[in-house]
Motif scaffolding. Structure first.
Motif, mmCIF file in Angstrom:
data_model
loop_
_atom_site.group_PDB
_atom_site.id
_atom_site.type_symbol
_atom_site.label_atom_id
_atom_site.label_comp_id
_atom_site.label_asym_id
_atom_site.label_seq_id
_atom_site.Cartn_x
_atom_site.Cartn_y
_atom_site.Cartn_z
ATOM 1 N N ALA A 47 0.866 -1.182 0.000
ATOM 2 C CA ALA A 47 0.000 0.000 0.000
ATOM 3 C C ALA A 47 0.899 1.228 0.000
ATOM 4 O O ALA A 47 1.052 1.909 1.013
ATOM 5 C CB ALA A 47 -0.914 -0.011 1.220
ATOM 6 N N GLY A 48 1.497 1.510 -1.156
ATOM 7 C CA GLY A 48 2.504 2.557 -1.218
ATOM 8 C C GLY A 48 2.253 3.678 -2.208
ATOM 9 O O GLY A 48 3.033 4.624 -2.277
ATOM 10 N N LEU A 49 1.154 3.581 -2.980
ATOM 11 C CA LEU A 49 0.886 4.628 -3.954
ATOM 12 C C LEU A 49 0.258 5.848 -3.279
ATOM 13 O O LEU A 49 -0.534 5.706 -2.352
ATOM 14 C CB LEU A 49 -0.065 4.119 -5.044
ATOM 15 C CG LEU A 49 0.473 3.066 -6.011
ATOM 16 C CD1 LEU A 49 -0.628 2.653 -6.984
ATOM 17 C CD2 LEU A 49 1.681 3.583 -6.776
ATOM 18 N N PRO A 50 0.580 7.048 -3.756
ATOM 19 C CA PRO A 50 -0.079 8.246 -3.227
ATOM 20 C C PRO A 50 -1.461 8.421 -3.843
ATOM 21 O O PRO A 50 -1.797 7.786 -4.839
ATOM 22 C CB PRO A 50 0.856 9.379 -3.676
ATOM 23 C CG PRO A 50 1.444 8.868 -4.960
ATOM 24 C CD PRO A 50 1.605 7.379 -4.763
ATOM 25 N N GLY A 51 -2.277 9.281 -3.256
ATOM 26 C CA GLY A 51 -3.576 9.625 -3.837
ATOM 27 C C GLY A 51 -4.607 8.537 -3.674
ATOM 28 O O GLY A 51 -4.491 7.647 -2.842
ATOM 29 N N GLY A 52 -5.664 8.618 -4.504
ATOM 30 C CA GLY A 52 -6.775 7.675 -4.428
ATOM 31 C C GLY A 52 -6.729 6.671 -5.546
ATOM 32 O O GLY A 52 -6.023 6.837 -6.540
ATOM 33 N N ASN A 53 -7.495 5.603 -5.399
ATOM 34 C CA ASN A 53 -7.574 4.552 -6.398
ATOM 35 C C ASN A 53 -8.663 4.863 -7.412
ATOM 36 O O ASN A 53 -9.575 5.633 -7.138
ATOM 37 C CB ASN A 53 -7.855 3.217 -5.699
ATOM 38 C CG ASN A 53 -7.788 2.046 -6.651
ATOM 39 O OD1 ASN A 53 -8.809 1.620 -7.172
ATOM 40 N ND2 ASN A 53 -6.594 1.540 -6.863
ATOM 41 N N SER A 54 -8.593 4.241 -8.586
ATOM 42 C CA SER A 54 -9.574 4.498 -9.638
ATOM 43 C C SER A 54 -10.973 4.039 -9.247
ATOM 44 O O SER A 54 -11.969 4.559 -9.738
ATOM 45 C CB SER A 54 -9.151 3.795 -10.930
ATOM 46 O OG SER A 54 -9.106 2.393 -10.741
ATOM 47 N N VAL A 55 -11.061 3.043 -8.358
ATOM 48 C CA VAL A 55 -12.376 2.574 -7.914
ATOM 49 C C VAL A 55 -13.002 3.618 -7.000
ATOM 50 O O VAL A 55 -12.481 3.922 -5.932
ATOM 51 C CB VAL A 55 -12.260 1.230 -7.161
ATOM 52 C CG1 VAL A 55 -13.632 0.803 -6.653
ATOM 53 C CG2 VAL A 55 -11.685 0.170 -8.071
ATOM 54 N N GLY A 56 -14.093 4.179 -7.432
ATOM 55 C CA GLY A 56 -14.808 5.149 -6.610
ATOM 56 C C GLY A 56 -14.158 6.517 -6.537
ATOM 57 O O GLY A 56 -14.485 7.330 -5.683
ATOM 58 N N SER A 57 -13.196 6.812 -7.431
ATOM 59 C CA SER A 57 -12.572 8.133 -7.429
ATOM 60 C C SER A 57 -12.340 8.587 -8.856
ATOM 61 O O SER A 57 -12.521 7.837 -9.809
ATOM 62 C CB SER A 57 -11.238 8.099 -6.671
ATOM 63 O OG SER A 57 -10.228 7.523 -7.474
ATOM 64 N N ALA A 58 -11.886 9.832 -9.001
ATOM 65 C CA ALA A 58 -11.622 10.374 -10.328
ATOM 66 C C ALA A 58 -10.220 10.018 -10.817
ATOM 67 O O ALA A 58 -9.847 10.334 -11.935
ATOM 68 C CB ALA A 58 -11.772 11.900 -10.306
ATOM 69 N N SER A 59 -9.442 9.364 -9.975
ATOM 70 C CA SER A 59 -8.070 9.005 -10.332
ATOM 71 C C SER A 59 -8.063 7.968 -11.440
ATOM 72 O O SER A 59 -8.905 7.087 -11.500
ATOM 73 C CB SER A 59 -7.330 8.452 -9.115
ATOM 74 O OG SER A 59 -6.105 7.878 -9.488
ATOM 75 N N ALA A 60 -7.087 8.057 -12.325
ATOM 76 C CA ALA A 60 -6.955 7.081 -13.403
ATOM 77 C C ALA A 60 -6.022 5.953 -13.013
ATOM 78 O O ALA A 60 -5.819 5.021 -13.768
ATOM 79 C CB ALA A 60 -6.432 7.772 -14.664
ATOM 80 N N THR A 61 -5.446 6.036 -11.825
ATOM 81 C CA THR A 61 -4.490 5.028 -11.388
ATOM 82 C C THR A 61 -5.199 3.864 -10.743
ATOM 83 O O THR A 61 -5.966 4.029 -9.796
ATOM 84 C CB THR A 61 -3.479 5.618 -10.381
ATOM 85 O OG1 THR A 61 -2.825 6.731 -10.978
ATOM 86 C CG2 THR A 61 -2.441 4.575 -9.991
#
Length: 382
Positions: free
Chosen positions: A265-279
């Motif tokens: 669990a090392g990525l910054p920001g939010g996940n693409s599931v349920g968020s606007a992030s593309a990551t």
């Protein structure tokens, strides 16, 4: 092309299902997907809570509103539903409640001879997992399925990888490396109690291993057929929640092969599931055999980020596209859910995540937590 007409509620060709647990995944995914699918009829919702909180879905509805939205009755207790007349015309149950309720609900559903589709992990206790395996065997003898929603196992890439290994294209499997990386924030939110509260019920721990490594291990065990024998694991825990956020395990299998499994669990920001992030989640699976290797890695939010590749003496195959967890909200749901609907309608299906595969996952992760606490190798419980 016009969309297919919705069949009437009395059409015998429709799969009639009850949903137990109206939480995050049910409201954001299962319920709207079931409603859109003309081959499925939702007969009821079961949930003891009138409302619930979700990290992924900020528009959670109380059960009273769900009853109105989906035009079905809501029961607070599964036993109450099973005593109702609706149960007599129900084919299957989707269990998307909290982990600690999976075993009880699953055993009740098996006793009622219903097809079962259970959210992952199957349970967080090896004792409960073995009880569910026994129930699943009884159901199978009746032509019923017990399926756990490890959706990565149902992709064409997973099926092809399994087929290639069974054909012996890379020889005997000797070593597997697998890891999943996702954002840290998910496991450091104190409100996200389902995934960060320590040792809920009979669980040995809580965090990345139960929440995410279960997907990776289910894929590995399905594709390779390996059976775990012992585990040595180290974990790093969040100072905010106590959840495991970094896990490193070495798993010895009965045939002598080893698996190195990491959860990060090392990525910054939010996940693409349920968020606007593309990551999405960054996933790597590499299987090494006596004659060659199978490689499958990528970003599960970007199908173009990877491919399935098999390399061995005299054999090379590439299957484009990286598909792992299917978290798409649109359509009729992931391959796993659609496969379950087919089983409820009496069709022959391939159960890519049955109780046996799921038992190996539970046994492994339970041993990971116990090894991390003891500092020693943990044998898989018989």
């Amino acid at each position: 092309m016009e969309p297919p007409a919705k069949r009437s509620r009395e059409d015998p060709q429709r799969a009639r299902v009850v949903l137990c647990g109206a939480g995050s995944w049910a409201q954001g995914w299962h319920l709207p997907q079931l409603q859109r699918d003309p081959s499925v009829e939702l007969v009821a919702i079961v949930d003891p809570a009138t409302s619930t909180w979700s990290k992924y879905n900020l528009d959670m509805k109380p059960t009273k509103e769900l009853a109105e939205m989906y035009e079905v009755p809501v029961f607070q207790d599964f036993a109450e539903f099973l005593r109702s007349s609706l149960a007599q015309r129900t084919d299957g149950v989707i269990i998307s409640s909290t982990h600690t309720t999976h075993c009880s609900l699953g055993l009740q559903a098996a006793e009622a001879k219903l097809h079962i589709f259970m959210e992952k992990p199957m349970t967080t206790s090896s004792i409960e997992a073995r009880k569910l395996l026994c129930a699943a065997k009884d159901l199978k003898s009746l032509g019923k399925v017990f399926m756990v929603n490890h959706s990565a196992n149902f992709t064409n890439q997973a099926l092809r990888a399994r087929e290639i290994l069974r054909a012996g294209k890379i020889g005997e499997v000797e070593h597997v490396t697998c890891h999943m990386i996702r954002e840290r924030e998910f496991f450091e939110d104190l409100q996200n109690k389902l995934w960060v509260c320590s040792s809920e019920g009979s669980a040995a721990g809580n965090g990345f291993a139960w929440g995410q490594s279960c997907h990776t291990l289910a894929w590995v065990y399905f594709v390779t057929g390996l059976i775990p024998q012992s585990v040595f694991c180290k974990m790093v825990y969040s100072k905010k929640t106590g959840a495991d956020i970094f896990t490193s395990a070495i798993i010895e299998c009965t045939n002598g092969a080893t698996i190195t499994c990491q959860g990060l669990a090392g990525l910054p920001g939010g996940n693409s599931v349920g968020s606007a992030s593309a990551t999405g989640k960054l996933i790597e699976n590499k299987i090494f055999g006596s004659k060659g290797c199978l490689l499958y890695s990528g970003d599960d939010a970007d199908p173009g980020s990877g491919q399935l590749e098999v390399c061995s003496d005299g054999f090379h195959e590439v299957m484009p596209g990286f598909y792992f967890e299917n978290t798409t909200k649109e359509g009729f749901g992931p391959e796993s859910l659609r496969c379950f609907g087919d089983a409820c309608r009496g069709k022959t299906i391939t159960n890519c995540s049955d109780a046996y595969v799921s038992l190996q996952v539970v046994l492994t992760i339970e041993a990971m937590y116990e090894s991390a606490k003891s500092g020693s190798v943990q044998k898989i419980r018989e």
